[in-house]
Design a protein around this motif. Structure first.
Motif, PDB file in Angstrom:
ATOM      1  N   PHE A  76     -12.974  14.086  -2.932  1.00  0.00           N
ATOM      2  CA  PHE A  76     -11.900  13.168  -3.319  1.00  0.00           C
ATOM      3  C   PHE A  76     -10.599  13.511  -2.602  1.00  0.00           C
ATOM      4  N   MET A  77     -10.257  14.783  -2.539  1.00  0.00           N
ATOM      5  CA  MET A  77      -9.015  15.204  -1.908  1.00  0.00           C
ATOM      6  C   MET A  77      -9.021  14.902  -0.410  1.00  0.00           C
ATOM      7  N   VAL A  78     -10.155  15.192   0.237  1.00  0.00           N
ATOM      8  CA  VAL A  78     -10.264  14.937   1.674  1.00  0.00           C
ATOM      9  C   VAL A  78     -10.125  13.449   1.970  1.00  0.00           C
ATOM     10  N   ASN A  79     -10.665  12.609   1.067  1.00  0.00           N
ATOM     11  CA  ASN A  79     -10.659  11.163   1.298  1.00  0.00           C
ATOM     12  C   ASN A  79      -9.512  10.431   0.605  1.00  0.00           C
ATOM     13  N   SER A  80      -8.632  11.153  -0.055  1.00  0.00           N
ATOM     14  CA  SER A  80      -7.550  10.512  -0.807  1.00  0.00           C
ATOM     15  C   SER A  80      -6.587   9.737   0.085  1.00  0.00           C
ATOM     16  N   ARG A  81      -6.588  10.032   1.377  1.00  0.00           N
ATOM     17  CA  ARG A  81      -5.745   9.277   2.314  1.00  0.00           C
ATOM     18  C   ARG A  81      -6.124   7.799   2.335  1.00  0.00           C
ATOM     19  N   MET A  82      -7.367   7.495   1.937  1.00  0.00           N
ATOM     20  CA  MET A  82      -7.817   6.108   1.918  1.00  0.00           C
ATOM     21  C   MET A  82      -7.034   5.270   0.909  1.00  0.00           C
ATOM     22  N   ILE A  83      -6.443   5.935  -0.083  1.00  0.00           N
ATOM     23  CA  ILE A  83      -5.621   5.219  -1.049  1.00  0.00           C
ATOM     24  C   ILE A  83      -4.419   4.608  -0.342  1.00  0.00           C
ATOM     25  N   LEU A  84      -3.801   5.391   0.532  1.00  0.00           N
ATOM     26  CA  LEU A  84      -2.651   4.908   1.291  1.00  0.00           C
ATOM     27  C   LEU A  84      -3.049   3.774   2.242  1.00  0.00           C
ATOM     28  N   MET A  85      -4.184   3.950   2.906  1.00  0.00           N
ATOM     29  CA  MET A  85      -4.642   2.931   3.847  1.00  0.00           C
ATOM     30  C   MET A  85      -4.991   1.633   3.123  1.00  0.00           C
ATOM     31  N   SER A  86      -5.638   1.763   1.981  1.00  0.00           N
ATOM     32  CA  SER A  86      -6.036   0.570   1.219  1.00  0.00           C
ATOM     33  C   SER A  86      -4.830  -0.224   0.743  1.00  0.00           C
ATOM     34  N   THR A  87      -3.795   0.485   0.292  1.00  0.00           N
ATOM     35  CA  THR A  87      -2.594  -0.217  -0.169  1.00  0.00           C
ATOM     36  C   THR A  87      -1.900  -0.940   0.980  1.00  0.00           C
ATOM     37  N   THR A  88      -2.091  -0.438   2.191  1.00  0.00           N
ATOM     38  CA  THR A  88      -1.514  -1.096   3.363  1.00  0.00           C
ATOM     39  C   THR A  88      -2.294  -2.362   3.714  1.00  0.00           C
ATOM     40  N   VAL A  89      -3.603  -2.321   3.506  1.00  0.00           N
ATOM     41  CA  VAL A  89      -4.481  -3.437   3.864  1.00  0.00           C
ATOM     42  C   VAL A  89      -4.464  -4.554   2.816  1.00  0.00           C
ATOM     43  N   VAL A  90      -4.287  -4.179   1.551  1.00  0.00           N
ATOM     44  CA  VAL A  90      -4.359  -5.136   0.432  1.00  0.00           C
ATOM     45  C   VAL A  90      -3.576  -6.436   0.636  1.00  0.00           C
ATOM     46  N   PRO A  91      -2.311  -6.399   1.097  1.00  0.00           N
ATOM     47  CA  PRO A  91      -1.531  -7.636   1.216  1.00  0.00           C
ATOM     48  C   PRO A  91      -2.173  -8.723   2.072  1.00  0.00           C
ATOM     49  N   TYR A  92      -3.041  -8.335   2.998  1.00  0.00           N
ATOM     50  CA  TYR A  92      -3.671  -9.314   3.896  1.00  0.00           C
ATOM     51  C   TYR A  92      -4.843 -10.043   3.239  1.00  0.00           C
ATOM     52  N   PHE A  93      -5.237  -9.607   2.029  1.00  0.00           N
ATOM     53  CA  PHE A  93      -6.395 -10.208   1.372  1.00  0.00           C
ATOM     54  C   PHE A  93      -6.080 -10.670  -0.047  1.00  0.00           C
ATOM     55  N   LYS A  94      -4.829 -10.981  -0.303  1.00  0.00           N
ATOM     56  CA  LYS A  94      -4.423 -11.437  -1.630  1.00  0.00           C
ATOM     57  C   LYS A  94      -5.083 -12.751  -2.017  1.00  0.00           C
ATOM     58  N   LYS A  95      -5.379 -13.602  -1.038  1.00  0.00           N
ATOM     59  CA  LYS A  95      -5.976 -14.897  -1.328  1.00  0.00           C
ATOM     60  C   LYS A  95      -7.494 -14.836  -1.445  1.00  0.00           C
ATOM     61  N   ASP A  96      -8.073 -13.694  -1.107  1.00  0.00           N
ATOM     62  CA  ASP A  96      -9.527 -13.534  -1.192  1.00  0.00           C
ATOM     63  C   ASP A  96      -9.928 -13.022  -2.563  1.00  0.00           C
ATOM     64  N   SER A  97     -11.209 -13.109  -2.881  1.00  0.00           N
ATOM     65  CA  SER A  97     -11.708 -12.672  -4.184  1.00  0.00           C
ATOM     66  C   SER A  97     -11.662 -11.153  -4.310  1.00  0.00           C
ATOM     67  N   LEU A  98     -11.727 -10.696  -5.552  1.00  0.00           N
ATOM     68  CA  LEU A  98     -11.728  -9.258  -5.812  1.00  0.00           C
ATOM     69  C   LEU A  98     -12.927  -8.591  -5.152  1.00  0.00           C
ATOM     70  N   GLY A  99     -14.053  -9.278  -5.168  1.00  0.00           N
ATOM     71  CA  GLY A  99     -15.263  -8.732  -4.571  1.00  0.00           C
ATOM     72  C   GLY A  99     -15.097  -8.467  -3.083  1.00  0.00           C
ATOM     73  N   LYS A 100     -14.468  -9.405  -2.383  1.00  0.00           N
ATOM     74  CA  LYS A 100     -14.247  -9.228  -0.955  1.00  0.00           C
ATOM     75  C   LYS A 100     -13.284  -8.068  -0.702  1.00  0.00           C
ATOM     76  N   GLY A 101     -12.277  -7.973  -1.544  1.00  0.00           N
ATOM     77  CA  GLY A 101     -11.325  -6.885  -1.407  1.00  0.00           C
ATOM     78  C   GLY A 101     -11.985  -5.532  -1.614  1.00  0.00           C
ATOM     79  N   MET A 102     -12.876  -5.454  -2.604  1.00  0.00           N
ATOM     80  CA  MET A 102     -13.589  -4.209  -2.875  1.00  0.00           C
ATOM     81  C   MET A 102     -14.525  -3.849  -1.730  1.00  0.00           C
TER      82      MET A 102
END
Length: 235
Positions: A76-102
């Motif tokens: 989890f600690m090694v991969n926790s950087r993905m939290i930052l990356m995901s929050t950066t990517v999220v705004p581009y998929f606001k109009k898509d479904s939750l499933g696609k975002g996941m």
């Protein structure tokens, strides 16, 4: 790379990064197999965990007989950087479904994130699910297949470093960095070079005073903050 966000464009855009995945995933397969894990176990690690550096950590800790809880926490600690990356990517998929975002978040990697950020320079800041998902699937498939190859070669290769496989990932990121700096017309080139040099210094210092699992997160947060300050004050 152009401004097209079709599946075909994603295939073309992702191909250069495939070689990086091949090198590091084959190296992982070789190392994991040499550590005593069966071929099917090694392959399943890439299928289920799908996290380059975390997989190397998992193999070393399992081989050392570490508790499962410790392995889960370390991963989890090694991969926790993905939290930052995901929050950066999220705004581009606001109009898509939750499933696609996941789905995008589940298959997101350092390389696919870097490639997507570079793609934005050609699309005027636009991104869609079709392009990103295609990129992710190609990356994931390549990683799993390359791991399989590495696991099979593990019986014949004792030290992957002798073949230079451990440098493949580094070389790929150097290429992605060059493309980012060369294609980004929105930011001053001098500013970009300053931030790159600043990141190198921060990384060097962080590796001395911080645990390896926290280096990327710390450098990202500090580097972005300092870069923003430098941009607004001097540029």
């Amino acid at each position: 790379m152009d401004d097209s966000l079709t599946k075909r464009a994603a295939v073309v855009d992702t191909l250069p990064t495939v070689f990086g995945y091949l090198g590091i995933a084959i190296a992982f397969g070789v190392i994991a197999r040499a550590s005593g894990f069966s071929t099917i176990t090694v392959i399943l690690m890439s299928v289920i965990i799908y996290a380059g550096s975390a997989q190397f950590t998992t193999v070393s800790m399992l081989a050392a007989g570490s508790p499962i809880a410790s392995i889960v926490f370390a991963t989890f600690m090694v991969n926790s950087r993905m939290i930052l990356m995901s929050t950066t990517v999220v705004p581009y998929f606001k109009k898509d479904s939750l499933g696609k975002g996941m789905l995008i978040g589940t298959l997101l990697t350092d390389e696919s994130f870097a490639l997507a950020m570079n793609k934005l320079n050609y699309t005027n800041g636009k991104m869609n699910f079709s392009w990103f998902n295609t990129e992710n699937i190609i990356s994931y498939s390549t990683w799993v297949i390359a791991t399989m190859i590495g696991a099979l070669l593990g019986n014949f290769i004792e030290d992957p470093k002798k073949l230079g496989l451990d440098f493949a990932n580094v070389a790929m990121f150097i290429g992605l960095l060059y493309l980012q700096v060369n294609s980004d017309k929105a930011l001053n080139k001098t500013l970009q070079v300053i931030v790159v040099l600043l990141t190198l210094v921060l990384t060097y210092i962080s590796t001395i005073i911080l645990p390896a699992s926290l280096v990327i997160i710390a450098v990202t947060l500090i580097g972005c903050t300092m870069g923003m300050v430098i941009k607004h004050v001097f540029f």
